[in-house]
Design an enzyme around this catalytic site. Structure first.
Site, PDB file in Angstrom:
ATOM      1  N   CYS A  54      -2.933  17.522  11.807  1.00  0.00           N
ATOM      2  CA  CYS A  54      -2.927  18.452  10.484  1.00  0.00           C
ATOM      3  C   CYS A  54      -4.051  18.227   9.766  1.00  0.00           C
ATOM      4  O   CYS A  54      -4.657  19.066   9.164  1.00  0.00           O
ATOM      5  CB  CYS A  54      -1.452  18.455   9.893  1.00  0.00           C
ATOM      6  SG  CYS A  54      -1.202  16.994   8.961  1.00  0.00           S
ATOM      7  N   CYS A  71     -15.647  10.487   5.341  1.00  0.00           N
ATOM      8  CA  CYS A  71     -16.595  11.163   5.928  1.00  0.00           C
ATOM      9  C   CYS A  71     -17.666  10.267   6.956  1.00  0.00           C
ATOM     10  O   CYS A  71     -17.812  10.708   8.138  1.00  0.00           O
ATOM     11  CB  CYS A  71     -17.565  12.089   4.757  1.00  0.00           C
ATOM     12  SG  CYS A  71     -18.884  12.979   5.626  1.00  0.00           S
ATOM     13  N   CYS A  96     -22.369  20.348   9.606  1.00  0.00           N
ATOM     14  CA  CYS A  96     -22.259  19.253  10.279  1.00  0.00           C
ATOM     15  C   CYS A  96     -21.573  19.338  11.563  1.00  0.00           C
ATOM     16  O   CYS A  96     -20.801  20.155  12.016  1.00  0.00           O
ATOM     17  CB  CYS A  96     -21.108  18.398   9.330  1.00  0.00           C
ATOM     18  SG  CYS A  96     -20.669  16.845  10.068  1.00  0.00           S
ATOM     19  N   CYS A 120     -12.985  17.310  12.752  1.00  0.00           N
ATOM     20  CA  CYS A 120     -12.385  16.669  11.262  1.00  0.00           C
ATOM     21  C   CYS A 120     -11.984  17.713  10.319  1.00  0.00           C
ATOM     22  O   CYS A 120     -10.995  17.358   9.630  1.00  0.00           O
ATOM     23  CB  CYS A 120     -13.272  15.638  10.661  1.00  0.00           C
ATOM     24  SG  CYS A 120     -14.556  16.432   9.566  1.00  0.00           S
ATOM     25  N   CYS A 168      -4.024  24.069   6.481  1.00  0.00           N
ATOM     26  CA  CYS A 168      -3.013  23.332   6.554  1.00  0.00           C
ATOM     27  C   CYS A 168      -1.680  24.035   5.851  1.00  0.00           C
ATOM     28  O   CYS A 168      -1.714  25.243   5.598  1.00  0.00           O
ATOM     29  CB  CYS A 168      -3.453  21.935   6.047  1.00  0.00           C
ATOM     30  SG  CYS A 168      -3.676  21.911   4.177  1.00  0.00           S
ATOM     31  N   ASP A 213       3.589  16.037   2.250  1.00  0.00           N
ATOM     32  CA  ASP A 213       4.343  14.689   2.090  1.00  0.00           C
ATOM     33  C   ASP A 213       3.265  14.040   1.444  1.00  0.00           C
ATOM     34  O   ASP A 213       3.478  12.863   0.711  1.00  0.00           O
ATOM     35  CB  ASP A 213       4.346  13.914   3.489  1.00  0.00           C
ATOM     36  CG  ASP A 213       4.963  12.520   3.602  1.00  0.00           C
ATOM     37  OD1 ASP A 213       5.882  12.119   2.760  1.00  0.00           O
ATOM     38  OD2 ASP A 213       3.951  11.681   4.254  1.00  0.00           O
ATOM     39  N   ARG A 248       2.909  -5.782   4.696  1.00  0.00           N
ATOM     40  CA  ARG A 248       4.267  -5.391   4.947  1.00  0.00           C
ATOM     41  C   ARG A 248       5.260  -6.269   4.556  1.00  0.00           C
ATOM     42  O   ARG A 248       5.719  -7.226   5.488  1.00  0.00           O
ATOM     43  CB  ARG A 248       4.350  -4.744   6.184  1.00  0.00           C
ATOM     44  CG  ARG A 248       3.235  -3.533   6.486  1.00  0.00           C
ATOM     45  CD  ARG A 248       3.746  -2.832   7.913  1.00  0.00           C
ATOM     46  NE  ARG A 248       4.798  -2.168   7.778  1.00  0.00           N
ATOM     47  CZ  ARG A 248       5.286  -0.969   6.923  1.00  0.00           C
ATOM     48  NH1 ARG A 248       4.294  -0.230   6.581  1.00  0.00           N
ATOM     49  NH2 ARG A 248       6.599  -0.600   7.408  1.00  0.00           N
ATOM     50  N   TYR A 293       0.720  -1.280  -0.119  1.00  0.00           N
ATOM     51  CA  TYR A 293       0.057   0.007   0.149  1.00  0.00           C
ATOM     52  C   TYR A 293       0.871   1.373  -0.053  1.00  0.00           C
ATOM     53  O   TYR A 293       0.260   2.381   0.271  1.00  0.00           O
ATOM     54  CB  TYR A 293      -1.070  -0.339   1.293  1.00  0.00           C
ATOM     55  CG  TYR A 293      -0.168  -0.219   2.556  1.00  0.00           C
ATOM     56  CD1 TYR A 293       0.687   0.649   3.261  1.00  0.00           C
ATOM     57  CD2 TYR A 293      -0.606  -1.272   3.364  1.00  0.00           C
ATOM     58  CE1 TYR A 293       1.320   0.553   4.311  1.00  0.00           C
ATOM     59  CE2 TYR A 293      -0.202  -1.323   4.652  1.00  0.00           C
ATOM     60  CZ  TYR A 293       0.900  -0.466   5.399  1.00  0.00           C
ATOM     61  OH  TYR A 293       1.429  -0.767   6.516  1.00  0.00           O
TER      62      TYR A 293
END
Length: 380
Positions: free
Chosen positions: A248, A341, A313, A319, A254, A270, A128, A15
């Site tokens: 963050c 969400c 919301c 969030c 951000c 990143d 992994r 992944y």
């Protein structure tokens, strides 16, 4: 966040979103040279106004840079730190390359080491694996034990994916049995292609991730408050206590988590190491201009452009509309909406009563762990 070896890694996790970044640097050795390291270190320390500056070393696998590299990094930090400035180092590793020498170095210099582990072997080894296709869990635990035996402060980073999301308590109990007291649960959400809104087969399902968080929270709130610290729960508690989210991905805006590649290239984040988000090369006189420039400011402020349904919301303050990278769905008014969400609405609603009670205890000068007494006899 500094990538001393870029996307180079000794593992081939199925992944991983960063391995592909090596294609941006064809022919590169994928190693930060001494000149670049000095340039980045001086620019960061001399530009930052903060009394404490954190160097976050990530990859790929940063241990591939070698122990000599990190000895030199610390020498440069001492050379360029301003008077009174405290320098902290944090490093994320898969732990398979950890030796006694590495552990001694981290212990001596106070490194905070994050270890990537996705649960017990049957869940961890699903994705992994190393570059020969072999499982890695046994080697990860061996590296972790070496770190723990030297007294290195370690936390766990769990990539919550399609394989382990349905086994929340098995994952949680394995981590605590390994001795971790600080846990990060990072949902895997990856597109099939940069243009696609369809996620990969290993991405966590929103309903599964929501249930994963709720099940772990219920167990944690009854047994481990004050002993085990879960980053996402801490962020929510901060909001209930009158503060801001501490992650963050949940912040209203951000743009402060920039990434430096092995050659000194600075990217907006990143999660956005793509050519269109390249801000330029880090240099002593240019870092502030790149970080505070109009492109980066616009990037950070764009996070607050939310759909109407987000504005109304009840969990938006927790969030923040989620990370822009995860906004793969389309809202009723046509704006991007977080793929997760449903997960966050479920978790932040589910945890509200207990976290509010914890915040009440903290405001009264009592330990948040008191909530465990109230829950001990409550029906499950």
């Amino acid at each position: 966040m500094i990538k001393p070896v870029g996307a180079a890694c000794n593992l081939a996790c199925k992944y991983c979103y960063y391995l592909e970044k090596a294609s941006y640097y064809p022919g590169s050795r994928m190693r930060m040279d001494d000149e670049t390291l000095e340039r980045v270190t001086a620019a960061y320390l001399q530009t930052s106004p903060a009394p404490e500056v954190v160097f976050g070393w990530q990859g790929g696998e940063p241990l591939l840079a070698g122990l000599e590299f990190f000895h030199h990094a610390l020498e440069l930090q001492v050379r360029y730190a301003r008077p009174g400035q405290r320098v902290v180092n944090a490093l994320q590793t898969n732990a398979t390359l950890v030796t006694g020498d590495w552990a001694d170095f981290f212990a001596e210099h106070g490194f905070l080491v994050g270890v990537s582990v996705d649960g017990p072997p049957e869940l961890h080894d699903w994705h992994r694996i190393d570059r020969t296709g072999h499982p890695t869990h046994e080697r990860v635990v061996a590296g972790l034990r070496t770190l723990q035996n030297r007294g290195v402060e370690c936390n766990a980073l769990v990539a919550v994916n399609r394989a382990n999301a349905d086994q929340p308590l098995k994952v949680y109990r394995h981590l605590t049995e390994l001795g971790f007291q600080h846990l990060q649960f990072i949902p895997v959400v990856e597109r099939e292609s940069p243009q696609s809104r369809k996620v990969t087969s290993w991405s966590a399902r929103p309903e599964a991730f929501g249930a994963f968080l709720c099940d772990i929270f219920d167990h944690w709130a009854r047994t481990d408050v004050g002993r085990v610290f879960v980053q996402l729960f801490e962020s929510a508690l901060s909001v209930w206590s009158g503060g801001m989210p501490t992650l963050c991905v949940f912040a209203p805006t951000c743009g402060c988590a920039l990434a430096v590649e092995h050659n000194g290239d600075l990217y907006a984040c990143d999660h956005f190491v793509y050519p269109e988000f390249l801000r330029g090369q880090v240099a002593r006189g240019t870092l502030a201009a790149l970080v505070e420039g109009p492109e980066q400011r616009s990037f950070g402020l764009a996070k607050a452009d939310l759909p109407e349904q987000c504005h109304s919301c009840a969990v938006r303050r927790f969030c923040g509309g989620d990370c822009p990278k995860h906004r793969l769905r389309v809202s009723r008014d046509g704006k991007p909406l977080s793929y997760l969400c449903q997960a966050y609405r479920r978790f932040f609603t589910h945890s509200a009563q207990v976290l509010e009670a914890m915040a009440h205890e903290v405001r009264a000068g009592r330990p948040a762990a008191n909530v465990m007494l109230a829950l001990r006899d409550a029906p499950r």
